[in-house]
Design a protein around this motif. Structure first.
Motif, PDB file in Angstrom:
ATOM      1  N   ASP A   1       3.317   5.404   4.309  1.00  0.00           N
ATOM      2  CA  ASP A   1       3.034   4.154   4.628  1.00  0.00           C
ATOM      3  C   ASP A   1       3.432   3.279   3.504  1.00  0.00           C
ATOM      4  O   ASP A   1       3.210   1.929   3.668  1.00  0.00           O
ATOM      5  CB  ASP A   1       1.563   3.883   5.175  1.00  0.00           C
ATOM      6  N   ASP A   2       3.637   3.906   2.558  1.00  0.00           N
ATOM      7  CA  ASP A   2       4.180   3.164   1.271  1.00  0.00           C
ATOM      8  C   ASP A   2       5.332   2.192   1.410  1.00  0.00           C
ATOM      9  O   ASP A   2       6.435   2.840   2.063  1.00  0.00           O
ATOM     10  CB  ASP A   2       4.223   3.929   0.116  1.00  0.00           C
ATOM     11  N   VAL A   3       5.249   0.752   1.576  1.00  0.00           N
ATOM     12  CA  VAL A   3       6.497   0.260   1.550  1.00  0.00           C
ATOM     13  C   VAL A   3       7.462   0.700   0.278  1.00  0.00           C
ATOM     14  O   VAL A   3       6.938   0.338  -0.744  1.00  0.00           O
ATOM     15  CB  VAL A   3       6.166  -1.333   1.397  1.00  0.00           C
TER      16      VAL A   3
ATOM     17  N   THR B   1       8.854   1.189   5.307  1.00  0.00           N
ATOM     18  CA  THR B   1       7.975   2.424   4.655  1.00  0.00           C
ATOM     19  C   THR B   1       8.724   3.388   4.245  1.00  0.00           C
ATOM     20  O   THR B   1      10.168   3.760   4.765  1.00  0.00           O
ATOM     21  CB  THR B   1       6.682   2.643   5.413  1.00  0.00           C
TER      22      THR B   1
ATOM     23  N   GLU C   1       7.990  -0.470  -4.390  1.00  0.00           N
ATOM     24  CA  GLU C   1       8.486  -1.320  -3.452  1.00  0.00           C
ATOM     25  C   GLU C   1       9.799  -1.609  -4.171  1.00  0.00           C
ATOM     26  O   GLU C   1       9.825  -2.552  -5.506  1.00  0.00           O
ATOM     27  CB  GLU C   1       7.863  -2.324  -3.149  1.00  0.00           C
TER      28      GLU C   1
END
Length: 538
Positions: A36-38, A62, A252
Motif C-alpha cells: 500500500d506504499d505510494v 501504490t 514516493e
C-alpha cells in the motif's frame, strides 16, 4: 577502505548480497514489503510536443498497483513480440515511461529509450542500430517519429499515445512472464562518442539492480520519503538512480518534466525529502521568482551530477536549498554512477571539493600516460571496473575494445586525482567531449552538420567553461570563399538537424583553423580563444 593509500588504486566494497537480481525483482520486493506504499506519483500537466497535446491525467500508484499495471504492460507486449525484442520509446517524463520501463523488463525484452528532443536523423540512427521492433511516441511528436521510423527495416509498429497510460494495456489472456537472467540486457541507451556518432550502451539487469541499490545506500535516507525527479527518464540518472533508487527506498517517486514552476510546486505540495536535478536545472530553480516562497522545510538531500561543481557552487546550492548535496560522477556505461559523496556522512569539505569514493561494486584506478598506476595526488586517466558496468556497445566491437581493455577496465577519458583516503576529484578530461547542462556533445557530430551548410567551408567545435551550463558549445567557422557568414541561417540549419543542446551558442568567424603538423585541429588553442572571448563577454 585503507586509511592511507600510497597508489591511486582502490577496490570497491562488494556490498551486501541481494536476493534481487533483475529489475522486476526490485518491483516485486516493494510490492511484497509495502503493497500500500505510494511509490509513483505523476502530477497532471500538459503533454509535450507541438503545444496542442491533451492534458496528462497523472495519477499515483501504490507498489501493488504499479506491479499489476507493469505486469499488464508486459503481457500486452508478449502478445505481439517474443522475449529479447527491442522496444523503443520517444517519450518525455510521464507514467508511460515508467510503466514501459518495468513492463519491458518483466517481459524479458530490451528497452531503447531515446531522447524525445532527438531529431529525425538521430532517432532513425537509434532505431536502426538497436533494431527496435516497436516505437512508443506521444501524439505531439508523431511527425518526427514517423519520419524517422520509416527508415529502419525491422520496425514493426509506431504506437501513438494520447496522454492516457491505459493505452499501454491491451486485453486478452495474459501469457506467462518469462524467466529473466541477471546478465541479460535490460536497456540500450545512447551516448555520444568521440567518433561523433552516438553509441548504444548495453545495460544489463544486474547492473541496474546493483547500481540503484548502492546509490540509494550512499544517499543514506531512511525508508520512505518523497523523491522529486525531473531528470529525463531516457537517461540512467532518471531511470536507474531515480526510478530504481526510489523503489529500493519504497519512497514516493514524483516524476515530472522539468519546468521550474511545476517542480517547485511539486516539491512543496508533496513535501519532498530528495530532489534530483542537474546543476543547470538547480540554477534555473534558484533563479525562478517562486523559489524564495517555496516551502522546502522537509528537504533532506539534493542530488546532482553531470558536470564539475566548484566549491562556491556547492556552497550556494546547499545554502539556498537548505540541504546537503550528494554529487556523483557517472557515465551511461556505469549505469549513471561510479563515484558519489555521502550527503549525510561526508563533511562539508568532502562535498565541496570531491566526487566522493566509489560506490559498492566499483574498482578504481588512476593511471599515467604509460598506463602505470599514478601515485596519490597525481592526476591521470580515471579507469573503472566492476560487474555493474556495461559489457560494451551494441553492435560495435571496435568501440568496445577501445573503451574496455583486456583486464576489464573501462577507460573513461576523464582526468582524476585520488587522495590518501580514496576520495577523487575530477581534474579535466582527455577526450574532447563537451558536457553542457548534463548532456554530452561530440564535436565531430556538430562539425559535420555545420559544414553541411553551403556557406561554411570548415568548422571546429569546442566547449567553453560556463558557470550555469558547465560548458557552452562554441563553433569556429571558415566561410566558403566569397560568402558572408550568416549566423542566424547556420543556427537554423543546425536546429533542424541537431538536438537543441548540441546547437552552438557562439560563432566565431576565422580565416583558417589552427592546425598541428599532422593537420589536426588544435582544439586546445581554440578552447583558449573561446574562454578569453567568453570571459570578456564577446
Amino acid at each position: 577502505m585503507a586509511d592511507a593509500l600510497r597508489r591511486s588504486e582502490l577496490r570497491g566494497a562488494p556490498g551486501p548480497r541481494l536476493e534481487e537480481s533483475v529489475v522486476g525483482d526490485v518491483l516485486r520486493r516493494a510490492a511484497r514489503l509495502g503493497p500500500d506504499d505510494v511509490v509513483l506519483t505523476v502530477p497532471a500537466g500538459r503533454g509535450p510536443g507541438n503545444g496542442t497535446a491533451a492534458r496528462d491525467e497523472g495519477g499515483s500508484w501504490t507498489a501493488a498497483e504499479l506491479l499489476a499495471d507493469a505486469t499488464a504492460v508486459a503481457a500486452s507486449l508478449l502478445r505481439r513480440h517474443p522475449p529479447g525484442t527491442r522496444i523503443a520509446t520517444y517519450l518525455a517524463n510521464g507514467p508511460e515511461a515508467v510503466l514501459l520501463q518495468f513492463g519491458v523488463a518483466l517481459a524479458g525484452m530490451v528497452l531503447v529509450p531515446v531522447n524525445p528532443k532527438a531529431r529525425p536523423d538521430e532517432l532513425a540512427h537509434a532505431l536502426g542500430l538497436s533494431e527496435a521492433a516497436r516505437l512508443y511516441v506521444r501524439d505531439g511528436d508523431a511527425d518526427v517519429a514517423g519520419r524517422a521510423a520509416s527508415r529502419p527495416p525491422r520496425l514493426d509498429a509506431v504506437v501513438r499515445l494520447g496522454g492516457d497510460w491505459r493505452e499501454l494495456r491491451a486485453g486478452g489472456p495474459a501469457p506467462v512472464l518469462p524467466p529473466v537472467a541477471p546478465d541479460s540486457p535490460a536497456q540500450i541507451q545512447f551516448t555520444s562518442g568521440t567518433s561523433g556518432r552516438p553509441k548504444g550502451v548495453r545495460i544489463h539487469h544486474q547492473g541496474m539492480v546493483l547500481t540503484s541499490h548502492a546509490f540509494a545506500r550512499r544517499i543514506g535516507l531512511p525508508p520512505g520519503g518523497v523523491w522529486v525527479n525531473p531528470m529525463p527518464l531516457f537517461h540512467t540518472a532518471g531511470n536507474v538512480l531515480g526510478t530504481m533508487g526510489a523503489l529500493w527506498q519504497r519512497a514516493e517517486h514524483v516524476v515530472l518534466r522539468f519546468e521550474p514552476a511545476a517542480v517547485l510546486e511539486a516539491m512543496a505540495a508533496r513535501r519532498a525529502t530528495l530532489l534530483s536535478a542537474a546543476p543547470t536545472l538547480l540554477h534555473l530553480l534558484m533563479d525562478h521568482p517562486d523559489f524564495a516562497g517555496t516551502d522546502l522545510r522537509d528537504l533532506r538531500v539534493v542530488f546532482t551530477g553531470g558536470m564539475t561543481l566548484t566549491p562556491a557552487m556547492v556552497d550556494t546550492i546547499e545554502a539556498r536549498f537548505g540541504a546537503p548535496l550528494s554529487v556523483t560522477f557517472g557515465m551511461t556505461e556505469t549505469c549513471g554512477c561510479a563515484l558519489q559523496t555521502a550527503p549525510l556522512a561526508d563533511d562539508a569539505e568532502v562535498r565541496r571539493t570531491t566526487v566522493g569514493v566509489p560506490i559498492a561494486g566499483t574498482d578504481v584506478r588512476v593511471v599515467d600516460a604509460s598506463g602505470e598506476v599514478a601515485p596519490i595526488g597525481r592526476a591521470g586517466e580515471l579507469l573503472l571496473r566492476g560487474t555493474r558496468l556495461t559489457r560494451g556497445y551494441h553492435d560495435d566491437p571496435e568501440a568496445t575494445a577501445r573503451a574496455i581493455d583486456a583486464d576489464g577496465w573501462l577507460h573513461t577519458g576523464d582526468l582524476a586525482v585520488m587522495d590518501a583516503r580514496g576520495r577523487l576529484r575530477i581534474a579535466g578530461r582527455l577526450k574532447d567531449m563537451i558536457k553542457t547542462g548534463g548532456e554530452n556533445v561530440a564535436p565531430e557530430e556538430v562539425e559535420d552538420v555545420v559544414t553541411g551548410h553551403p556557406g561554411v567551408a570548415r568548422a571546429a567545435v569546442v566547449g567553453v567553461p560556463d558557470t550555469r551550463w558547465g560548458e557552452l558549445v562554441v563553433a569556429f567557422v571558415v566561410p566558403e570563399p566569397g560568402a558572408d557568414f550568416d549566423a542566424d541561417a547556420v543556427t537554423a540549419h543546425c536546429r533542424e538537424r541537431l538536438s537543441p543542446f548540441k546547437v552552438p551558442r557562439r560563432w566565431t568567424v576565422v580565416h583558417e583553423l589552427p592546425l598541428t603538423a599532422s593537420a589536426k585541429v588544435r582544439r586546445a588553442e581554440l578552447r583558449r580563444r573561446a574562454a578569453e572571448s567568453h570571459e570578456h563577454g564577446h
